[in-house]
Design a protein around this motif. Sequence first.
Motif, PDB file in Angstrom:
ATOM      1  N   GLU A 122       0.828  -1.165   0.031  1.00  0.00           N
ATOM      2  CA  GLU A 122      -0.085   0.031   0.043  1.00  0.00           C
ATOM      3  C   GLU A 122       0.831   1.329  -0.113  1.00  0.00           C
ATOM      4  O   GLU A 122       0.578   2.399  -0.611  1.00  0.00           O
ATOM      5  N   LEU A 123       2.168   0.948   0.699  1.00  0.00           N
ATOM      6  CA  LEU A 123       2.803   2.258   0.692  1.00  0.00           C
ATOM      7  C   LEU A 123       4.014   2.590  -0.462  1.00  0.00           C
ATOM      8  O   LEU A 123       5.047   3.048  -0.138  1.00  0.00           O
ATOM      9  N   GLY A 124       3.950   1.486  -1.287  1.00  0.00           N
ATOM     10  CA  GLY A 124       5.065   1.515  -2.299  1.00  0.00           C
ATOM     11  C   GLY A 124       4.682   2.868  -2.969  1.00  0.00           C
ATOM     12  O   GLY A 124       3.552   3.296  -3.625  1.00  0.00           O
ATOM     13  N   GLY A 125       5.890   3.761  -3.189  1.00  0.00           N
ATOM     14  CA  GLY A 125       5.745   5.011  -3.756  1.00  0.00           C
ATOM     15  C   GLY A 125       5.588   5.971  -3.045  1.00  0.00           C
ATOM     16  O   GLY A 125       5.180   7.108  -3.221  1.00  0.00           O
ATOM     17  N   ARG A 126       4.953   5.581  -1.734  1.00  0.00           N
ATOM     18  CA  ARG A 126       4.834   6.662  -0.677  1.00  0.00           C
ATOM     19  C   ARG A 126       5.596   6.375   0.657  1.00  0.00           C
ATOM     20  O   ARG A 126       5.250   6.330   1.660  1.00  0.00           O
ATOM     21  N   GLY A 127       6.876   6.099   0.184  1.00  0.00           N
ATOM     22  CA  GLY A 127       7.699   5.951   1.493  1.00  0.00           C
ATOM     23  C   GLY A 127       8.362   4.511   1.488  1.00  0.00           C
ATOM     24  O   GLY A 127       9.383   4.466   2.277  1.00  0.00           O
ATOM     25  N   VAL A 128       7.843   3.605   0.921  1.00  0.00           N
ATOM     26  CA  VAL A 128       8.343   2.239   0.966  1.00  0.00           C
ATOM     27  C   VAL A 128       8.801   1.854  -0.427  1.00  0.00           C
ATOM     28  O   VAL A 128       8.178   2.172  -1.293  1.00  0.00           O
ATOM     29  N   SER A 129      10.021   1.494  -0.406  1.00  0.00           N
ATOM     30  CA  SER A 129      10.860   1.166  -1.848  1.00  0.00           C
ATOM     31  C   SER A 129      11.574  -0.137  -1.709  1.00  0.00           C
ATOM     32  O   SER A 129      12.002  -0.342  -0.642  1.00  0.00           O
ATOM     33  N   THR A 130      11.764  -0.472  -3.142  1.00  0.00           N
ATOM     34  CA  THR A 130      12.746  -1.742  -2.996  1.00  0.00           C
ATOM     35  C   THR A 130      13.996  -1.516  -3.682  1.00  0.00           C
ATOM     36  O   THR A 130      14.623  -2.289  -3.877  1.00  0.00           O
ATOM     37  N   CYS A 131      14.321  -0.158  -3.971  1.00  0.00           N
ATOM     38  CA  CYS A 131      15.510   0.038  -4.761  1.00  0.00           C
ATOM     39  C   CYS A 131      16.069   1.308  -4.285  1.00  0.00           C
ATOM     40  O   CYS A 131      15.681   2.671  -4.291  1.00  0.00           O
ATOM     41  N   GLY A 132      17.202   1.260  -3.240  1.00  0.00           N
ATOM     42  CA  GLY A 132      17.722   2.477  -2.766  1.00  0.00           C
ATOM     43  C   GLY A 132      18.592   3.227  -3.836  1.00  0.00           C
ATOM     44  O   GLY A 132      18.367   4.634  -3.859  1.00  0.00           O
ATOM     45  N   VAL A 133      19.142   2.519  -4.686  1.00  0.00           N
ATOM     46  CA  VAL A 133      19.757   3.366  -5.738  1.00  0.00           C
ATOM     47  C   VAL A 133      18.920   4.072  -6.678  1.00  0.00           C
ATOM     48  O   VAL A 133      19.404   5.061  -7.035  1.00  0.00           O
ATOM     49  N   CYS A 134      17.715   3.692  -6.751  1.00  0.00           N
ATOM     50  CA  CYS A 134      16.616   4.424  -7.642  1.00  0.00           C
ATOM     51  C   CYS A 134      15.942   5.311  -6.894  1.00  0.00           C
ATOM     52  O   CYS A 134      15.658   6.586  -7.480  1.00  0.00           O
ATOM     53  N   ASP A 135      15.699   5.134  -5.725  1.00  0.00           N
ATOM     54  CA  ASP A 135      14.943   6.197  -4.914  1.00  0.00           C
ATOM     55  C   ASP A 135      15.493   6.887  -3.823  1.00  0.00           C
ATOM     56  O   ASP A 135      14.736   7.808  -3.147  1.00  0.00           O
ATOM     57  N   GLY A 136      16.636   6.829  -3.611  1.00  0.00           N
ATOM     58  CA  GLY A 136      17.379   7.383  -2.486  1.00  0.00           C
ATOM     59  C   GLY A 136      17.283   8.791  -2.281  1.00  0.00           C
ATOM     60  O   GLY A 136      16.943   9.500  -1.676  1.00  0.00           O
ATOM     61  N   ALA A 137      17.415   9.432  -3.734  1.00  0.00           N
ATOM     62  CA  ALA A 137      17.481  10.830  -3.765  1.00  0.00           C
ATOM     63  C   ALA A 137      16.231  11.456  -3.442  1.00  0.00           C
ATOM     64  O   ALA A 137      16.009  12.643  -3.199  1.00  0.00           O
ATOM     65  N   PHE A 138      15.147  10.872  -3.354  1.00  0.00           N
ATOM     66  CA  PHE A 138      13.853  11.324  -3.143  1.00  0.00           C
ATOM     67  C   PHE A 138      13.811  11.510  -1.457  1.00  0.00           C
ATOM     68  O   PHE A 138      12.577  12.119  -0.958  1.00  0.00           O
ATOM     69  N   PHE A 139      14.808  11.032  -0.619  1.00  0.00           N
ATOM     70  CA  PHE A 139      14.398  11.179   0.813  1.00  0.00           C
ATOM     71  C   PHE A 139      15.386  11.899   1.534  1.00  0.00           C
ATOM     72  O   PHE A 139      16.239  11.930   2.473  1.00  0.00           O
ATOM     73  N   LYS A 140      15.960  13.082   0.624  1.00  0.00           N
ATOM     74  CA  LYS A 140      16.835  13.897   1.230  1.00  0.00           C
ATOM     75  C   LYS A 140      16.320  14.630   2.506  1.00  0.00           C
ATOM     76  O   LYS A 140      15.331  15.194   2.659  1.00  0.00           O
ATOM     77  N   GLY A 141      17.345  14.647   3.511  1.00  0.00           N
ATOM     78  CA  GLY A 141      16.917  15.153   4.940  1.00  0.00           C
ATOM     79  C   GLY A 141      16.142  14.082   5.824  1.00  0.00           C
ATOM     80  O   GLY A 141      15.739  14.810   6.787  1.00  0.00           O
ATOM     81  N   ARG A 142      15.781  13.255   5.375  1.00  0.00           N
ATOM     82  CA  ARG A 142      14.718  12.403   5.998  1.00  0.00           C
ATOM     83  C   ARG A 142      15.454  11.459   6.939  1.00  0.00           C
ATOM     84  O   ARG A 142      16.559  10.792   6.646  1.00  0.00           O
TER      85      ARG A 142
END
Length: 328
Positions: A128-148
Amino acid sequence: MTDKRIENVIIVGGACAGYTAAVYAARADLEPLVIEGFQWGGQLQNTTEVENYPGFPEGIMGPELMNRFRAQAERFGTRFITDDVTRFELTDGGIQTVWVGDDEYRARTVILAMGAQPKRLGIPGEMELGGRGVSTCGVCDGAFFKGRDVVVIGGGDTAMEDSMFVSKYADKLTVLHRRDEFRASMVMQDRAREVENIGFKTPYVPDEFVAGEDGALDHVRITHAETGESEELKVGGAFVAIGHIPGSELVAGQIDLHDNGYVKVAEPSTRTNLAGVFAIGDLVDFTYRQAVTAAGSGTRGALDAEWYLRDTPPTDEEKIEAAEEARI
Ligand code: NDP
């Protein structure tokens, strides 16, 4: 139904690797047939923004990128079957046969591109939270979590690799693992431990991803594996890095696989142990697993198939089949 035609090449799998192979094979006049799967598009079909695919400086949505790959393959005459392969009969240098239910397709070469699926924890909130905080790919999505504050779940090399990458963006990163010992290589563990904002929390198992009022991930409910005590880990992002499952099930026992289930190829080529059978993309690669590396291996697969067809005269069986086909 048996398709009498003997194809030059059948590509099994419709995602980065398979569609790229199709573009190259189609432009080489091999008229490829892609059996792309009912849910074509692979892992990018479940991805939102892709920012690391060259040529798209503003980023592109994962499904849109896959549509474009497919359209490019189609433009040069690729034919598609939007269904799943149910059986393979692979041979060493002979005719390769692929079934989709009762429909039989034959070819002189097959390029396997069935990809891999990230393993899931199977806990509430994960999908349910895929794309809203839960990811299976750090290299792909890491940059979306700046400062968190974020958590990476897993204890293997992928978890270490993802942690080191994501830690560049995150404020604080916790590696959460279910045992005190890590499966990751010592060198990767040491590197991760040296990073200032990476901490380790063991032995804990995640129980649930919980959304906040805004609908995005707010915290992970975790339980100490020995004491059974539960707590909340407040994070804005969670990366599930517990391994992948390669889609090699239907070819297991017919071609050589590594112990971890990935298809063995004669690097740097895409040749398997069977002449005329090639394998590309995440079905082969358990190290890089990126859209662009999968696309690159698709290119190699198509060229390997093209060179094989050029250099390998048809067998007697193939000549007879072709003559029969011409009579029909
Ligand atoms: P691994 O199978 O090596 O590790 C998976 C990790 O996830 C394990 O620590 C495992 O715990 C944990 N895990 C599995 N299932 C669950 C679950 N249900 N709940 C909680 N934790 C779970 O997978 P990787 O993707 O890390 O690595 C796969 C292969 O790729 C390896 O050969 C690795 O060396 C290689 N690789 C190499 C890299 C490099 O060299 N740069 C980078 C990335 C991968 P437990 O240990 O308790 O079983």
